[in-house]
Design a protein around this motif. Structure first.
Motif, PDB file in Angstrom:
ATOM      1  N   LEU A 104      18.637  11.129 -38.939  1.00 30.68           N
ATOM      2  CA  LEU A 104      19.354   9.962 -39.402  1.00 30.68           C
ATOM      3  C   LEU A 104      18.923   9.168 -40.824  1.00 30.68           C
ATOM      4  N   GLU A 105      17.627   9.347 -41.089  1.00 29.85           N
ATOM      5  CA  GLU A 105      17.114   9.042 -42.174  1.00 29.85           C
ATOM      6  C   GLU A 105      17.343   9.957 -43.320  1.00 29.85           C
ATOM      7  N   VAL A 106      17.557  11.275 -42.883  1.00 28.50           N
ATOM      8  CA  VAL A 106      18.114  12.307 -44.157  1.00 28.50           C
ATOM      9  C   VAL A 106      19.365  12.023 -44.314  1.00 28.50           C
ATOM     10  N   ALA A 107      20.347  11.629 -43.338  1.00 24.34           N
ATOM     11  CA  ALA A 107      21.679  11.292 -43.434  1.00 24.34           C
ATOM     12  C   ALA A 107      21.932  10.124 -44.413  1.00 24.34           C
ATOM     13  N   PHE A 108      21.113   9.028 -44.115  1.00 30.08           N
ATOM     14  CA  PHE A 108      20.857   7.842 -44.696  1.00 30.08           C
ATOM     15  C   PHE A 108      20.821   8.210 -46.281  1.00 30.08           C
ATOM     16  N   LEU A 109      19.729   8.799 -46.555  1.00 32.45           N
ATOM     17  CA  LEU A 109      19.405   9.258 -47.865  1.00 32.45           C
ATOM     18  C   LEU A 109      20.504  10.040 -48.674  1.00 32.45           C
TER      19      LEU A 109
END
Length: 138
Positions: free
Chosen positions: A47-52
């Motif tokens: 989710l953090e990767v997608a957020f970035l």
């Protein structure tokens, strides 16, 4: 390099993602460095990767959030030819349970999952965090 030329350079590197998606090409996101010497910031949180990626790719519309989510789930599974992937009879018992009610909120907060089930067994996430901290060192 000036800030404006850096922005243009980054934009050239990433703007094709939407074109590829529009052409029906499978595009996904991944992360291979998790709390290691090369990249100590990896938290094993897609989710953090997608957020970035949403910031880098300028994917900030609700429909694009859904695409980003697909890029870390179904599209990624397709890219690596996972069999029996998804929520359905006969699928592997792998599941991540989030506290957020929808994709927008999940990407906004990119919180750790409440529960992780891998191969039908609940993963001890506290132990996983402990191991990741040990890998980083102090």
């Amino acid at each position: 390099m000036s800030a404006s030329s850096a922005i243009r350079t980054t934009a050239r590197c990433t703007r094709r993602v939407k074109e590829l998606l529009g052409a029906g090409i499978n595009v996904c996101l991944g992360q291979d460095d998790i709390s290691d010497a090369y990249y100590p910031f990896g938290r094993n949180n897609m989710l953090e990767v997608a957020f970035l990626a949403s910031h880098l790719l300028w994917m900030t519309k609700k429909s694009e959030f859904e695409t980003l989510y697909d890029m870390i789930t179904t599209r990624a599974a397709t890219a690596i030819n996972l069999e029996r992937y998804g929520l359905g009879l006969g699928c592997a018992a792998n599941l991540v349970v989030l506290e957020q009610a929808d994709v927008t909120e999940a990407l906004r907060f990119h919180s750790p999952p409440s529960i992780v089930i891998s191969h039908g067994r609940v993963v001890d996430t506290d132990r996983m965090r402990e191991l990741a901290q040990t890998a980083i060192g102090d």
